[in-house]
Design a protein around this motif. Structure first.
Motif, PDB file in Angstrom:
ATOM      1  N   UNK A 137     -21.008  24.285  31.163  1.00 38.74           N
ATOM      2  CA  UNK A 137     -21.368  25.175  30.050  1.00 38.74           C
ATOM      3  C   UNK A 137     -22.438  26.201  30.467  1.00 38.74           C
ATOM      4  N   UNK A 138     -23.347  25.809  31.348  1.00 40.07           N
ATOM      5  CA  UNK A 138     -24.389  26.728  31.800  1.00 40.07           C
ATOM      6  C   UNK A 138     -23.773  27.916  32.545  1.00 40.07           C
ATOM      7  N   UNK A 139     -22.889  27.634  33.498  1.00 38.38           N
ATOM      8  CA  UNK A 139     -22.258  28.706  34.271  1.00 38.38           C
ATOM      9  C   UNK A 139     -21.249  29.500  33.436  1.00 38.38           C
ATOM     10  N   UNK A 169     -21.825  30.283  41.775  1.00 38.70           N
ATOM     11  CA  UNK A 169     -22.022  31.447  42.651  1.00 38.70           C
ATOM     12  C   UNK A 169     -20.682  32.009  43.117  1.00 38.70           C
ATOM     13  N   UNK A 170     -19.737  31.120  43.420  1.00 41.51           N
ATOM     14  CA  UNK A 170     -18.408  31.581  43.853  1.00 41.51           C
ATOM     15  C   UNK A 170     -17.757  32.434  42.767  1.00 41.51           C
ATOM     16  N   UNK A 171     -17.893  32.020  41.497  1.00 38.40           N
ATOM     17  CA  UNK A 171     -17.275  32.794  40.418  1.00 38.40           C
ATOM     18  C   UNK A 171     -17.965  34.148  40.266  1.00 38.40           C
ATOM     19  N   UNK A 172     -19.264  34.217  40.508  1.00 41.76           N
ATOM     20  CA  UNK A 172     -19.953  35.519  40.488  1.00 41.76           C
ATOM     21  C   UNK A 172     -19.449  36.420  41.612  1.00 41.76           C
ATOM     22  N   UNK A 173     -19.225  35.829  42.770  1.00 38.04           N
ATOM     23  CA  UNK A 173     -18.679  36.604  43.899  1.00 38.04           C
ATOM     24  C   UNK A 173     -17.295  37.133  43.526  1.00 38.04           C
ATOM     25  N   UNK A 174     -16.486  36.283  42.867  1.00 37.14           N
ATOM     26  CA  UNK A 174     -15.143  36.709  42.436  1.00 37.14           C
ATOM     27  C   UNK A 174     -15.229  37.868  41.442  1.00 37.14           C
ATOM     28  N   UNK A 175     -16.243  37.848  40.572  1.00 41.09           N
ATOM     29  CA  UNK A 175     -16.427  38.947  39.610  1.00 41.09           C
ATOM     30  C   UNK A 175     -16.840  40.222  40.358  1.00 41.09           C
ATOM     31  N   UNK A 216     -11.141  44.840  33.188  1.00 45.05           N
ATOM     32  CA  UNK A 216     -11.281  43.563  33.882  1.00 45.05           C
ATOM     33  C   UNK A 216     -10.479  42.531  33.105  1.00 45.05           C
ATOM     34  N   UNK A 217      -9.557  41.860  33.782  1.00 46.47           N
ATOM     35  CA  UNK A 217      -8.750  40.817  33.150  1.00 46.47           C
ATOM     36  C   UNK A 217      -9.175  39.461  33.704  1.00 46.47           C
ATOM     37  N   UNK A 218      -9.221  38.472  32.831  1.00 54.65           N
ATOM     38  CA  UNK A 218      -9.592  37.134  33.264  1.00 54.65           C
ATOM     39  C   UNK A 218      -8.597  36.101  32.766  1.00 54.65           C
ATOM     40  N   UNK A 219      -8.179  35.208  33.649  1.00 54.31           N
ATOM     41  CA  UNK A 219      -7.312  34.096  33.254  1.00 54.31           C
ATOM     42  C   UNK A 219      -8.136  32.815  33.336  1.00 54.31           C
ATOM     43  N   UNK A 220      -8.634  32.359  32.197  1.00 57.49           N
ATOM     44  CA  UNK A 220      -9.501  31.174  32.115  1.00 57.49           C
ATOM     45  C   UNK A 220     -10.672  31.262  33.114  1.00 57.49           C
ATOM     46  N   UNK A 221     -11.422  32.368  33.118  1.00 63.57           N
ATOM     47  CA  UNK A 221     -12.454  32.538  34.153  1.00 63.57           C
ATOM     48  C   UNK A 221     -13.592  31.528  34.069  1.00 63.57           C
ATOM     49  N   UNK A 222     -13.726  30.849  32.906  1.00 64.05           N
ATOM     50  CA  UNK A 222     -14.780  29.831  32.782  1.00 64.05           C
ATOM     51  C   UNK A 222     -14.192  28.420  32.769  1.00 64.05           C
TER      52      UNK A 222
END
Length: 225
Positions: free
Chosen positions: A177-179, A149-155, A166-172
């Motif tokens: 694996x699910x998230x 949920x925190x990563x969704x808030x960050x997005x 949109x740039x991502x630095x290792x966002x996952x």
């Protein structure tokens, strides 16, 4: 199709402890609506390149264009404005202000840009949370929600100013694996439904293989684009 981002002959040196040529003559572009990933071993220069492309690092040789505007050499105040308006950034760690609510976290970049009223910013932030199916968390403090949920808030926070890219630095990199799949699906939806351009540094081969294009780096060079 228009380029959202273009790098021309980017070279970067680290000066300490000895002179080290970390990025070597990097040139490529990202088109509007393109979803590209950057891969390469640790130390190949991926994150260093991303910080230059995001205008956070200005100590380089070469030319950088954002929405076909030459941004190299612009004063830091102007770069800060451009970055806040046109570039959304999602990191491996979410960097949320844990004592703030989810809604307040998402609103922050728009408040910094200061182009809309508080009510408009709040409305837009709620729209982003709805789009990511986390509007029910709006009033919760950020330290009370799960990692996914925190990563969704960050997005949502990265999207609040409707950026061009949109740039991502290792966002996952910090997610199971699910998230990680959820984050990929969100990015793909943003590309397909909103025409957003995305550029993501990742070690995750499964993630990268599903993007439009993999930019492969090795020892500071692009070896495949």
């Amino acid at each position: 199709m228009r380029n959202v981002l273009e790098a021309k002959n980017i070279n970067k040196y680290f000066k300490k402890p000895v002179l080290f040529h970390v990025l070597k003559d990097i040139s490529f572009e990202i088109k509007r609506g393109e979803f590209a990933s950057i891969m390469g071993k640790s130390g190949s220069g991926k994150s260093t390149l991303l910080y230059i492309l995001s205008t956070m690092d200005t100590d380089y040789k070469g030319d950088l264009y954002l929405n076909e505007e030459h941004v190299t050499g612009k004063p830091s105040v102007e770069l800060s404005q451009l970055r806040n308006k046109h570039i959304g950034f999602v990191f491996q760690f979410h960097y949320l202000l844990l004592e703030f609510s989810v809604l307040e976290n998402v609103m922050l970049p728009a408040k910094k840009l200061a182009q809309l009223s508080h009510e408009e910013i709040e409305h837009n932030a709620m729209q982003k949370l709805k789009m990511l199916h986390i509007d029910h968390l709006a009033k919760k403090r950020a330290n009370r929600i799960s990692g996914g949920e925190k990563q969704r808030v960050a997005i949502a926070r990265a999207l609040i100013n409707n950026p061009s890219i949109l740039m991502g630095d290792e966002p996952t990199g910090n997610l199971d694996s699910y998230n990680a799949k959820n984050v990929f699906d969100i990015f793909k939806q943003l590309k397909e439904e909103a025409g957003l351009s995305l550029l993501v540094v990742t070690h995750d081969e499964d993630f990268a293989s599903k993007t439009d294009r993999i930019i492969q780096m090795e020892d500071g060079h692009i070896i495949h684009r």
